[in-house]
Design a protein around this motif. Structure first.
Motif, PDB file in Angstrom:
ATOM      1  N   SER A  56       0.427 -13.240  11.490  1.00  0.00           N
ATOM      2  CA  SER A  56       1.380 -13.104  11.372  1.00  0.00           C
ATOM      3  C   SER A  56       2.738 -13.746  11.427  1.00  0.00           C
ATOM      4  O   SER A  56       3.173 -12.914  12.584  1.00  0.00           O
ATOM      5  CB  SER A  56       1.309 -13.695   9.917  1.00  0.00           C
ATOM      6  N   CYS A  57       3.009 -14.689  11.964  1.00  0.00           N
ATOM      7  CA  CYS A  57       5.004 -15.105  12.118  1.00  0.00           C
ATOM      8  C   CYS A  57       5.377 -15.636  11.574  1.00  0.00           C
ATOM      9  O   CYS A  57       5.275 -16.632  10.319  1.00  0.00           O
ATOM     10  CB  CYS A  57       4.785 -15.521  13.120  1.00  0.00           C
ATOM     11  N   THR A  86      -2.317  -9.451  11.229  1.00  0.00           N
ATOM     12  CA  THR A  86      -2.124 -10.124  10.968  1.00  0.00           C
ATOM     13  C   THR A  86      -1.685 -11.706  11.315  1.00  0.00           C
ATOM     14  O   THR A  86      -2.508 -12.035  10.863  1.00  0.00           O
ATOM     15  CB  THR A  86      -1.459 -10.259   8.789  1.00  0.00           C
ATOM     16  N   ARG A 135       8.187 -14.269   4.149  1.00  0.00           N
ATOM     17  CA  ARG A 135       8.334 -15.070   3.456  1.00  0.00           C
ATOM     18  C   ARG A 135       8.520 -15.085   2.082  1.00  0.00           C
ATOM     19  O   ARG A 135       9.048 -14.729   0.945  1.00  0.00           O
ATOM     20  CB  ARG A 135       6.494 -15.574   2.733  1.00  0.00           C
ATOM     21  N   TRP A 172       6.950 -11.932  14.669  1.00  0.00           N
ATOM     22  CA  TRP A 172       5.543 -11.949  14.414  1.00  0.00           C
ATOM     23  C   TRP A 172       5.012 -10.623  14.193  1.00  0.00           C
ATOM     24  O   TRP A 172       5.431  -9.154  15.123  1.00  0.00           O
ATOM     25  CB  TRP A 172       4.890 -11.373  16.835  1.00  0.00           C
ATOM     26  N   ASP A 173       3.804 -10.710  13.740  1.00  0.00           N
ATOM     27  CA  ASP A 173       3.154  -9.530  13.363  1.00  0.00           C
ATOM     28  C   ASP A 173       1.646  -9.323  14.192  1.00  0.00           C
ATOM     29  O   ASP A 173       0.879 -10.137  13.640  1.00  0.00           O
ATOM     30  CB  ASP A 173       2.851  -9.077  11.967  1.00  0.00           C
ATOM     31  N   SER A 221       6.283 -19.939   8.398  1.00  0.00           N
ATOM     32  CA  SER A 221       5.393 -19.034   8.422  1.00  0.00           C
ATOM     33  C   SER A 221       4.402 -19.759   8.449  1.00  0.00           C
ATOM     34  O   SER A 221       3.895 -20.934   8.442  1.00  0.00           O
ATOM     35  CB  SER A 221       5.530 -18.974   7.184  1.00  0.00           C
ATOM     36  N   ASN A 222       3.808 -18.997   9.491  1.00  0.00           N
ATOM     37  CA  ASN A 222       2.421 -19.555  10.193  1.00  0.00           C
ATOM     38  C   ASN A 222       1.475 -18.624  10.955  1.00  0.00           C
ATOM     39  O   ASN A 222       1.902 -17.238  10.491  1.00  0.00           O
ATOM     40  CB  ASN A 222       2.525 -20.388  11.418  1.00  0.00           C
ATOM     41  N   PHE A 223       0.545 -18.643  11.452  1.00  0.00           N
ATOM     42  CA  PHE A 223      -0.029 -17.877  12.950  1.00  0.00           C
ATOM     43  C   PHE A 223       0.030 -18.000  14.219  1.00  0.00           C
ATOM     44  O   PHE A 223       0.271 -18.918  14.702  1.00  0.00           O
ATOM     45  CB  PHE A 223      -1.374 -17.354  12.222  1.00  0.00           C
ATOM     46  N   SER A 251       9.113 -14.740   8.003  1.00  0.00           N
ATOM     47  CA  SER A 251       8.008 -13.638   8.575  1.00  0.00           C
ATOM     48  C   SER A 251       7.143 -12.965   6.721  1.00  0.00           C
ATOM     49  O   SER A 251       6.874 -12.998   6.743  1.00  0.00           O
ATOM     50  CB  SER A 251       7.928 -12.424   9.357  1.00  0.00           C
TER      51      SER A 251
END
Length: 233
Positions: A92-93, A90, A206, A86-87, A113-115, A204
């Motif tokens: 994003s994960c 952003t 991509r 997880w970032d 990839s997701n959020f 993460s």
């Protein structure tokens, strides 16, 4: 009976009613109210009699050789490892789920990839992905390992609560898990969850290879071979 004991019995009964409802919906099993009440009371009584029953299942392993190695499931059974990267900047994960058999062979995997609103929510989404992987086989029972002690504790203990950002995902996971005969929840250290950790990191960024599960890149293959070798005798 104290108020807390009464509450415990009620919560377990509601939980078992929910599991029976899911069995009816997903597995087309006729409900048995007497069996539900009996199993719920037995489970809540065991919980009250041994308040620390959950700790042996999720304790951090001692400093032994087994502590540093992924352990395979029993013969003719399966293990799914999940992880998330997880970032916070952003939100994003990257999510990963790897299914392996008792020989350590990678049978199938999923990445995404997701959020997510938090690292814990991302870990929960990875566990949800693991259940989707189990459904795609399909499996009736299996071990599911995560390095999130908070989440594994929550799934082992129906009375536990999690952060609000993760509660809805946890509720969804509990519903999905009830459609299987058995999900054996297990905590593992990040070190022994290295394969899932690597794939989550790829997802993460991509850069996850499309065929990573059928044709693992050398970096993942090294981890898989190391895991399959097991701890030294």
């Amino acid at each position: 009976m104290t108020d807390s004991q009464f509450t415990t019995h009620v919560v377990f009964l509601l939980w078992f009613i929910w599991k029976e409802r899911c069995n009816c919906v997903f597995n087309h099993i006729s409900p048995n109210s007497l069996s539900v009440a009996s199993r719920a009371f037995r489970a809540s009584s065991e919980f009250l009699a041994i308040p620390t029953f959950i700790s042996p299942k999720i304790h951090r392993p001692c400093n032994s050789e087994d502590s540093f190695h992924w352990l395979p499931p029993p013969v003719h059974s399966w293990k799914i490892n999940t992880d998330a990267a997880w970032d916070s900047s952003t939100l994003s994960c990257g999510l990963s789920a790897l299914l392996r058999d008792s020989t350590g062979t990678l049978v199938k995997g999923l990445s995404q990839s997701n959020f997510a609103s938090s690292s814990l929510a991302a870990e929960a989404m990875a566990i949800d992905l693991g259940l989707s992987l189990a459904s795609s086989i399909p499996l009736s029972s299996f071990q599911l390992e995560s390095d999130s002690l908070v989440l594994i504790s929550a799934f082992l203990n129906p009375l536990s609560a999690v952060d609000w950002s993760t509660s809805q995902i946890v509720s969804t996971i509990r519903t999905k898990a009830s459609s299987f005969n058995r999900v054996n929840w297990r905590w593992t250290s990040r070190r022994t969850n290295a394969a899932a950790d690597l794939v989550a990191a790829w997802a993460s960024r991509r850069v996850c290879p499309v065929d990573w599960d059928s044709n693992p890149p050398p970096s993942l293959m090294r981890i898989l071979l190391y895991d399959a070798a097991g701890p030294p005798p």
